[in-house]
Enzyme design. Structure first.
Site, mmCIF file in Angstrom:
data_model
loop_
_atom_site.group_PDB
_atom_site.id
_atom_site.type_symbol
_atom_site.label_atom_id
_atom_site.label_comp_id
_atom_site.label_asym_id
_atom_site.label_seq_id
_atom_site.Cartn_x
_atom_site.Cartn_y
_atom_site.Cartn_z
ATOM 1 N N ASP A 14 93.942 -28.796 -97.368
ATOM 2 C CA ASP A 14 92.868 -29.659 -97.856
ATOM 3 C C ASP A 14 93.148 -30.091 -99.291
ATOM 4 O O ASP A 14 93.233 -29.253 -100.194
ATOM 5 C CB ASP A 14 91.528 -28.925 -97.796
ATOM 6 N N ARG A 29 92.367 -43.799 -109.552
ATOM 7 C CA ARG A 29 93.096 -42.670 -110.133
ATOM 8 C C ARG A 29 92.204 -41.437 -110.197
ATOM 9 O O ARG A 29 91.149 -41.446 -110.842
ATOM 10 C CB ARG A 29 93.622 -43.036 -111.519
ATOM 11 N N ARG A 90 98.165 -30.467 -89.981
ATOM 12 C CA ARG A 90 97.410 -31.607 -90.507
ATOM 13 C C ARG A 90 97.026 -31.401 -91.970
ATOM 14 O O ARG A 90 96.978 -30.286 -92.478
ATOM 15 C CB ARG A 90 96.160 -31.849 -89.668
ATOM 16 N N ASP A 256 81.364 -21.787 -93.549
ATOM 17 C CA ASP A 256 82.435 -20.792 -93.558
ATOM 18 C C ASP A 256 82.145 -19.686 -94.568
ATOM 19 O O ASP A 256 82.432 -18.507 -94.319
ATOM 20 C CB ASP A 256 83.774 -21.465 -93.893
#
Length: 312
Positions: A14, A29, A90, A256
């Site tokens: 992530d 940016r 991924r 989580d």
């Protein structure tokens, strides 16, 4: 002996950043950059480790992203039980817009697992000796994995007299509950899918959870309800955690963090009410941590003092 093993069949790396404003076409940016290991079970393991629990994480790794994932997991002190896959692991991308406080989450396609690959995940679990007391399966299923993948995990846990904990959604959740599990942690959307009903308030949601527990397929349900708080339902007890008044910084990691704190405390022998109190605080604390950093124990312990638990 490892107390807790987590399973994450569809993990991720992530990447998080922040920009002042999201505008089409222009180069935007980032003002910061975080890179964290991700996926439900890995996140749960990260939280368990932060609270001093004994935990290992099972997950697939593919390509250079998979190598990076393993390094990120082990950097947090979580022991890894990995298996190789042909496709690349991924990546997900999270952007906070500082001018509005909004967060944008981009979940990229995951790998396609062959039968030999997802089967190896089950084989890794079966081969652990001595077997853990808690198996936590969490997150989405990758392409190629069958809908009953978590039901198969539940079967292995049951055969080895371990507690099976599950946090997923859709057909995978339905199949595992039909097999029988010890605890599920749905949010409102996942509970709606599982129960095929549309409760209108917290008391009706609680009733749906009680009905499911009474069916005998689930021993305990920890239902997180966002601004409505959370409820923990067992066969003979209902605990309600009232929502905390906080201003969220991030929109990720609350579920989580909640589950990681709950299982860590239950595994240590803490009573259900105190475990639930810490879990509610952990879920709230995750929303105060930017990016995908999850909860921090100091913040959790501070918030836990303010959590109000109602019991019936």
């Amino acid at each position: 002996m490892t107390d807790i093993v987590t399973i994450t069949p569809n993990p991720s790396v992530d990447l998080s950043t922040a920009v002042e404003k999201i505008i089409p076409v222009y180069k935007l940016r980032g003002t910061s950059q975080w890179r964290d290991p991700g996926g439900g079970g890995i996140n749960v393991a990260r939280v368990v480790k932060r609270f001093g629990g004994d935990v290992s994480a099972i997950y697939p790794i593919g390509g250079s992203t998979g190598d990076s994932l393993r390094k990120l997991v082990e950097r947090e002190g979580v022991a890894s039980l990995t298996f190789p896959i042909a496709d690349e692991t991924r990546e997900d991308f999270f952007v906070s817009e500082t001018s509005s406080g909004q967060q944008y989450r981009f979940i990229l396609p995951g790998p396609q697992l062959a039968e030999s690959e997802w089967s190896e995940c089950l084989n890794l679990l079966s081969r652990i000796a001595p077997f853990p007391r808690f198996v936590v399966a969490s997150g989405s299923l990758p392409g190629g994995a069958p809908d009953d993948f978590y039901a198969r995990v539940a079967r292995i846990a049951k055969q080895r007299s371990a507690k099976m904990i599950l946090d997923t959604s859709g057909p995978a959740l339905v199949a595992a509950v039909a097999e029988g599990v010890d605890l599920i942690k749905p949010n409102l959307r996942e509970m709606r899918e599982l129960a095929s009903s549309e409760p209108s308030d917290a008391s009706e949601w609680e009733g749906v959870a009680r009905t499911l527990v009474q069916s005998g397929k689930v021993a305990m349900i920890a239902l997180t309800m966002g601004h409505l708080g959370a409820v923990l339902v067992t066969r003979d007890r209902v605990l309600r955690a009232l929502p905390l008044a906080i201003t969220p910084v991030s929109a990720t990691g609350a579920g989580d963090s909640f589950l990681g704190a709950l299982i860590c405390r239950l595994a240590s022998g803490t009573d259900i009410e105190d475990s639930f109190r810490l879990a509610a605080a952990a879920g709230a604390a995750a929303l105060l941590n930017p990016g995908t950093g999850l909860c921090l124990p100091g913040e959790v312990n501070r918030l836990a003092e303010a959590v109000i638990i109602q019991s019936t």
